[in-house]
Design a protein around this motif. Structure first.
Motif, mmCIF file in Angstrom:
data_model
loop_
_atom_site.group_PDB
_atom_site.id
_atom_site.type_symbol
_atom_site.label_atom_id
_atom_site.label_comp_id
_atom_site.label_asym_id
_atom_site.label_seq_id
_atom_site.Cartn_x
_atom_site.Cartn_y
_atom_site.Cartn_z
ATOM 1 N N ARG A 37 0.881 -1.172 0.000
ATOM 2 C CA ARG A 37 0.000 0.000 0.000
ATOM 3 C C ARG A 37 0.914 1.216 0.000
ATOM 4 O O ARG A 37 1.250 1.748 1.040
ATOM 5 C CB ARG A 37 -0.914 -0.004 1.213
ATOM 6 C CG ARG A 37 -1.680 -1.302 1.344
ATOM 7 C CD ARG A 37 -3.114 -1.380 1.205
ATOM 8 N NE ARG A 37 -3.971 -0.286 1.309
ATOM 9 C CZ ARG A 37 -5.220 -0.391 1.729
ATOM 10 N NH1 ARG A 37 -5.674 -1.546 2.144
ATOM 11 N NH2 ARG A 37 -6.000 0.640 1.730
ATOM 12 N N PHE A 70 -7.035 3.227 -1.845
ATOM 13 C CA PHE A 70 -7.758 2.024 -1.442
ATOM 14 C C PHE A 70 -8.887 2.388 -0.474
ATOM 15 O O PHE A 70 -9.994 1.887 -0.585
ATOM 16 C CB PHE A 70 -6.803 1.003 -0.819
ATOM 17 C CG PHE A 70 -5.751 0.523 -1.776
ATOM 18 C CD1 PHE A 70 -6.051 -0.402 -2.753
ATOM 19 C CD2 PHE A 70 -4.464 1.015 -1.706
ATOM 20 C CE1 PHE A 70 -5.082 -0.846 -3.651
ATOM 21 C CE2 PHE A 70 -3.490 0.580 -2.592
ATOM 22 C CZ PHE A 70 -3.798 -0.347 -3.559
ATOM 23 N N CYS A 74 -8.757 -1.846 -10.304
ATOM 24 C CA CYS A 74 -8.045 -3.014 -9.769
ATOM 25 C C CYS A 74 -7.755 -4.029 -10.865
ATOM 26 O O CYS A 74 -6.633 -4.547 -10.961
ATOM 27 C CB CYS A 74 -8.849 -3.665 -8.638
ATOM 28 S SG CYS A 74 -8.901 -2.675 -7.138
ATOM 29 N N SER A 101 -5.039 -2.753 -13.165
ATOM 30 C CA SER A 101 -3.749 -2.760 -12.475
ATOM 31 C C SER A 101 -3.178 -4.174 -12.420
ATOM 32 O O SER A 101 -1.979 -4.380 -12.652
ATOM 33 C CB SER A 101 -3.894 -2.186 -11.064
ATOM 34 O OG SER A 101 -4.253 -0.829 -11.123
ATOM 35 N N ILE A 102 -4.031 -5.151 -12.130
ATOM 36 C CA ILE A 102 -3.599 -6.555 -12.134
ATOM 37 C C ILE A 102 -3.069 -6.923 -13.512
ATOM 38 O O ILE A 102 -1.982 -7.494 -13.646
ATOM 39 C CB ILE A 102 -4.753 -7.495 -11.711
ATOM 40 C CG1 ILE A 102 -5.120 -7.275 -10.242
ATOM 41 C CG2 ILE A 102 -4.386 -8.953 -11.982
ATOM 42 C CD1 ILE A 102 -6.449 -7.880 -9.826
ATOM 43 N N LYS A 106 2.537 -6.294 -6.091
ATOM 44 C CA LYS A 106 1.492 -5.389 -6.587
ATOM 45 C C LYS A 106 0.287 -6.189 -7.093
ATOM 46 O O LYS A 106 -0.856 -5.815 -6.836
ATOM 47 C CB LYS A 106 2.049 -4.478 -7.676
ATOM 48 C CG LYS A 106 3.017 -3.449 -7.129
ATOM 49 C CD LYS A 106 3.603 -2.597 -8.227
ATOM 50 C CE LYS A 106 4.603 -1.607 -7.652
ATOM 51 N NZ LYS A 106 5.171 -0.746 -8.696
ATOM 52 N N THR A 139 -1.572 -7.354 -4.110
ATOM 53 C CA THR A 139 -2.265 -6.236 -3.469
ATOM 54 C C THR A 139 -3.567 -5.908 -4.193
ATOM 55 O O THR A 139 -4.619 -5.759 -3.569
ATOM 56 C CB THR A 139 -1.355 -4.988 -3.431
ATOM 57 O OG1 THR A 139 -0.196 -5.299 -2.658
ATOM 58 C CG2 THR A 139 -2.065 -3.805 -2.817
ATOM 59 N N TYR A 140 -3.510 -5.797 -5.502
ATOM 60 C CA TYR A 140 -4.716 -5.447 -6.260
ATOM 61 C C TYR A 140 -5.728 -6.586 -6.280
ATOM 62 O O TYR A 140 -6.937 -6.331 -6.289
ATOM 63 C CB TYR A 140 -4.352 -4.980 -7.668
ATOM 64 C CG TYR A 140 -3.791 -3.580 -7.646
ATOM 65 C CD1 TYR A 140 -4.603 -2.484 -7.376
ATOM 66 C CD2 TYR A 140 -2.445 -3.343 -7.859
ATOM 67 C CE1 TYR A 140 -4.097 -1.199 -7.328
ATOM 68 C CE2 TYR A 140 -1.927 -2.062 -7.816
ATOM 69 C CZ TYR A 140 -2.763 -0.995 -7.549
ATOM 70 O OH TYR A 140 -2.260 0.280 -7.495
ATOM 71 N N GLU A 196 -7.438 -6.284 -2.965
ATOM 72 C CA GLU A 196 -8.361 -5.145 -2.964
ATOM 73 C C GLU A 196 -9.615 -5.454 -3.782
ATOM 74 O O GLU A 196 -10.726 -5.114 -3.384
ATOM 75 C CB GLU A 196 -7.668 -3.892 -3.505
ATOM 76 C CG GLU A 196 -8.510 -2.647 -3.428
ATOM 77 C CD GLU A 196 -8.857 -2.217 -2.006
ATOM 78 O OE1 GLU A 196 -9.831 -1.462 -1.852
ATOM 79 O OE2 GLU A 196 -8.168 -2.623 -1.048
#
Length: 79
Positions: free
Chosen positions: A5, A18, A35, A38-39, A59, A62-63, A66
């Motif tokens: 984050r 987020f 999201c 981004s993935i 990363k 993380t996405y 989320e």
């Protein structure tokens, strides 16, 4: 592997993008799209931008986390 984050997503109050997605500051569909894209971005560049892949894998994780959280919040009627 931990969650990523980044501080550069935080505003002066310490709230990040987020948090804004999780509290409905952005429309649900836009947050989901952010999201997902981004993935896709980090999966496509994995091992191509640099040979070190740990950051991009983090990363992606993380996405994905989320995205799951946003779907759960939406199902609960929170956003």
């Amino acid at each position: 592997m931990q969650d990523l984050r980044p501080n550069y997503y935080k505003n002066r109050k310490g709230l990040d993008i987020f948090w804004k997605m999780e509290t409905g500051c952005y429309p649900y569909q836009q947050s989901i799209g952010f999201c997902r894209l981004s993935i896709e971005k980090y999966e496509r560049r994995l091992g191509r931008k640099t040979k070190e892949t740990d950051t991009d894998k983090l990363k992606i994780k993380t996405y994905k986390h989320e995205l799951k959280k946003l779907c759960e919040l939406h199902e609960q009627g929170v956003i």
